[in-house]
Structure formats: C-alpha cells, structure tokens
Design a protein around this motif. Structure first.
Motif, PDB file in Angstrom:
ATOM      1  N   ARG A  20     -74.155   6.353  12.269  1.00 34.43           N
ATOM      2  CA  ARG A  20     -72.653   6.518  12.213  1.00 34.43           C
ATOM      3  C   ARG A  20     -72.405   5.579  13.760  1.00 34.43           C
ATOM      4  O   ARG A  20     -72.669   6.205  14.939  1.00 34.43           O
ATOM      5  N   ASP A  21     -70.767   5.191  13.788  1.00 32.20           N
ATOM      6  CA  ASP A  21     -70.238   5.069  14.886  1.00 32.20           C
ATOM      7  C   ASP A  21     -69.689   5.782  16.562  1.00 32.20           C
ATOM      8  O   ASP A  21     -69.691   7.348  15.624  1.00 32.20           O
ATOM      9  N   HIS A  23     -72.514   7.179  18.138  1.00 26.44           N
ATOM     10  CA  HIS A  23     -73.624   8.516  17.703  1.00 26.44           C
ATOM     11  C   HIS A  23     -74.319   8.283  19.061  1.00 26.44           C
ATOM     12  O   HIS A  23     -74.118   7.876  20.158  1.00 26.44           O
ATOM     13  N   THR A  95     -79.093  13.313   9.938  1.00 21.37           N
ATOM     14  CA  THR A  95     -77.481  12.348   9.995  1.00 21.37           C
ATOM     15  C   THR A  95     -76.902  11.189  10.485  1.00 21.37           C
ATOM     16  O   THR A  95     -75.338  11.083   9.887  1.00 21.37           O
ATOM     17  N   GLY A  96     -77.721  10.814  10.811  1.00 20.36           N
ATOM     18  CA  GLY A  96     -77.535   9.498  11.654  1.00 20.36           C
ATOM     19  C   GLY A  96     -76.047   9.895  13.254  1.00 20.36           C
ATOM     20  O   GLY A  96     -75.784   9.020  13.603  1.00 20.36           O
ATOM     21  N   TRP A  97     -76.078  11.293  13.867  1.00 21.81           N
ATOM     22  CA  TRP A  97     -75.430  11.301  14.913  1.00 21.81           C
ATOM     23  C   TRP A  97     -75.923  10.942  15.975  1.00 21.81           C
ATOM     24  O   TRP A  97     -75.309  11.343  17.255  1.00 21.81           O
TER      25      TRP A  97
END
Length: 99
Positions: A20-21, A23, A95-97
C-alpha cells in the motif's frame, strides 16, 4: 459427516496483499540463532521466492524473511518483539502495510 481433508491438500499458504502507499519499510537484520527451538506459527505461500514466517520463542516473536530458492537462500529477521507487537507486525506485512 464430511471432512475438509481434501481442501488441506490444496492449501499451500497465505498470499500477501499488494503493498500500500505509505507502507512501513522494515529494518531486516541478519539471522541470529538466539534459541535452540523456534516455533513457526504461520507462514506465507512458498510459491514465491520471497516468503515470510511468523516465529515465536521464549515468549518473544519475530518475523523471518526468506528470499531465494535452492542453495541461494537468504534469511533475515526483524527485531525480537513482545508477542502482541509481533502479531501486529505480522498483520501489517500480510495486509501490505509493511515490508
């Protein structure tokens, strides 16, 4: 009564969500064997050359990152954390963080 055994044969691990943007970029350290036994509680799918493992030992937790295949595998780890903080970090990675 049915069983779910046939589904387990097809399960090969958790897949990561896309990054994610904004992260968090983690600091990965060289592997340091601090305990004789480490329990891998969860792991990501091994169909990719980059996998993660949520590990615990002696009341602490860390995330292990495995990159590569065959004889060219590199192991790196996060810092050792309280288990609750390790679980938070594991969820962030999945979760992409965080990566």
């Amino acid at each position: 009564m049915s069983t779910l055994g046939h589904l387990a044969a097809y399960y090969h691990g958790i897949h990561l969500a896309p990054l994610r943007d904004g992260h968090e970029v983690l600091h990965w350290r060289p592997r340091v064997p601090r305990f004789d036994r480490v329990r891998v509680r969860e792991h990501t799918c091994e169909c990719e050359p980059l996998t993660y493992e949520f590990c615990t030992a002696g009341g602490v937790a860390f995330i292990r990152r495995r990159r590569g295949e065959g004889k060219k595998i590199t192991l790196r780890e996060t810092e050792w954390l309280l288990t609750a903080e390790g679980e938070r970090l594991w969820t962030a990675i999945l979760t992409g963080w965080a990566c």
